[in-house]
Scaffold this motif. Structure first.
Motif, mmCIF file in Angstrom:
data_model
loop_
_atom_site.group_PDB
_atom_site.id
_atom_site.type_symbol
_atom_site.label_atom_id
_atom_site.label_comp_id
_atom_site.label_asym_id
_atom_site.label_seq_id
_atom_site.Cartn_x
_atom_site.Cartn_y
_atom_site.Cartn_z
ATOM 1 N N LYS A 55 38.480 41.371 45.463
ATOM 2 C CA LYS A 55 39.859 41.127 45.048
ATOM 3 C C LYS A 55 40.566 40.341 46.142
ATOM 4 O O LYS A 55 40.094 40.267 47.278
ATOM 5 C CB LYS A 55 40.583 42.439 44.771
ATOM 6 C CG LYS A 55 40.587 43.412 45.942
ATOM 7 C CD LYS A 55 41.139 44.770 45.525
ATOM 8 C CE LYS A 55 41.021 45.779 46.663
ATOM 9 N NZ LYS A 55 41.465 47.124 46.248
ATOM 10 N N TRP A 56 41.716 39.787 45.791
ATOM 11 C CA TRP A 56 42.487 39.002 46.754
ATOM 12 C C TRP A 56 43.405 39.911 47.551
ATOM 13 O O TRP A 56 44.216 40.647 46.982
ATOM 14 C CB TRP A 56 43.319 37.938 46.043
ATOM 15 C CG TRP A 56 42.507 36.851 45.415
ATOM 16 C CD1 TRP A 56 42.252 36.686 44.078
ATOM 17 C CD2 TRP A 56 41.825 35.785 46.090
ATOM 18 N NE1 TRP A 56 41.466 35.583 43.879
ATOM 19 C CE2 TRP A 56 41.186 35.009 45.097
ATOM 20 C CE3 TRP A 56 41.700 35.413 47.420
ATOM 21 C CZ2 TRP A 56 40.430 33.875 45.398
ATOM 22 C CZ3 TRP A 56 40.943 34.290 47.734
ATOM 23 C CH2 TRP A 56 40.314 33.536 46.732
ATOM 24 N N ALA A 76 35.534 34.679 40.839
ATOM 25 C CA ALA A 76 36.942 34.952 41.137
ATOM 26 C C ALA A 76 37.754 33.734 40.716
ATOM 27 O O ALA A 76 37.230 32.615 40.637
ATOM 28 C CB ALA A 76 37.144 35.245 42.622
ATOM 29 N N THR A 114 39.396 37.048 50.369
ATOM 30 C CA THR A 114 38.543 37.887 49.540
ATOM 31 C C THR A 114 37.111 37.822 50.036
ATOM 32 O O THR A 114 36.719 36.872 50.726
ATOM 33 C CB THR A 114 38.595 37.443 48.060
ATOM 34 O OG1 THR A 114 37.908 38.397 47.239
ATOM 35 C CG2 THR A 114 37.961 36.075 47.854
#
Length: 236
Positions: free
Chosen positions: A142-143, A175, A167
């Protein structure tokens, strides 16, 4: 629009104790067509040998982010701050009206950091310092939004309309990152290999995106930084 900057075409310096790759003009590397990208002025990918480092030196009117990739970074400054940061941890310093600081590798292994400078929204800010020891899970798959403007929601607030995201993506995973109209982003493939909008990215490569959102496919476990900002006609 996308433009890839491969690691082999970057400026570089090897002082023995310090080995650097320069994403933009810096020190003895000068390229009039590669001074900055919007408000982003410096990204130096530095390897610092054990027992060495940068002695005390001055800065002013710059927002400075240090992102630790390998090893341990020991910082000391004229504001009274002294600390040691490890992998994935971040140091922020607003140089403002003027500060001095030192950065050393006091440990047995090589230190690798990204030194990032952002032009402030004006000169003369009051100097400021912060550090953040993020957890590994904060960016896995995830960011992690870790830098934002003063009115943003990231833990590190800077004096500029700029956002930093990072990330780590497992091999074979995907992503996405939205770059809105009127915005631009600079990407660093810190570690691993990926494809961004079908463009192959190797370890330590850079990439510019102006108004083009990103679709990322990790070819091997990837560690990726995105710096997002307003598109500025006067700073291209």
């Amino acid at each position: 629009m996308l433009r890839r900057l491969p690691i082999e075409k970057m400026g570089e310096s090897n002082l023995g104790w310090l080995r650097s790759k320069f994403h933009f003009s810096f020190a003895e590397y000068y390229n009039e067509k590669n001074i900055n990208f919007g408000v982003l002025r410096v990204i130096n990918d530095d390897y610092i040998a054990p027992g060495t480092g940068f002695p005390t030196h001055p800065h002013r009117d710059m927002e400075i982010i240090s992102y630790v990739i390998e090893g341990k970074l020991t910082h000391k400054d004229s504001m009274g701050n002294e600390s040691t940061l490890e992998r994935g941890e971040v140091q922020y310093m607003s140089a403002g009206t003027g500060v001095t600081h030192s950065e050393y590798n006091k440990h047995a292994e090589d230190l690798r950091i990204l030194q990032i400078w952002v032009l402030p929204d004006r000169k003369g800010h009051t100097p400021n310092y912060g550090e953040y020891k993020f957890k590994y899970d904060d960016r896995m798959g995830k960011w992690l939004h870790f830098v934002s403007p003063k009115d943003g929601d990231a833990p590190i607030k800077v004096n500029q309309d700029v956002n930093f995201y990072v990330t780590e993506i497992e091999a074979g995973k995907e992503a996405e990152f939205e770059v809105k109209e009127g915005r631009q982003a600079y990407i660093v493939q810190i570690e691993g290999k990926s494809e961004i909008n079908s463009v192959a990215m190797n370890p330590r490569d850079g990439m510019e995106s102006i108004g083009e959102s990103l679709k990322i496919l990790s070819k091997e476990k990837s560690h990726i930084l995105v710096i997002e900002m307003k598109e500025r006609e006067d700073l291209k």
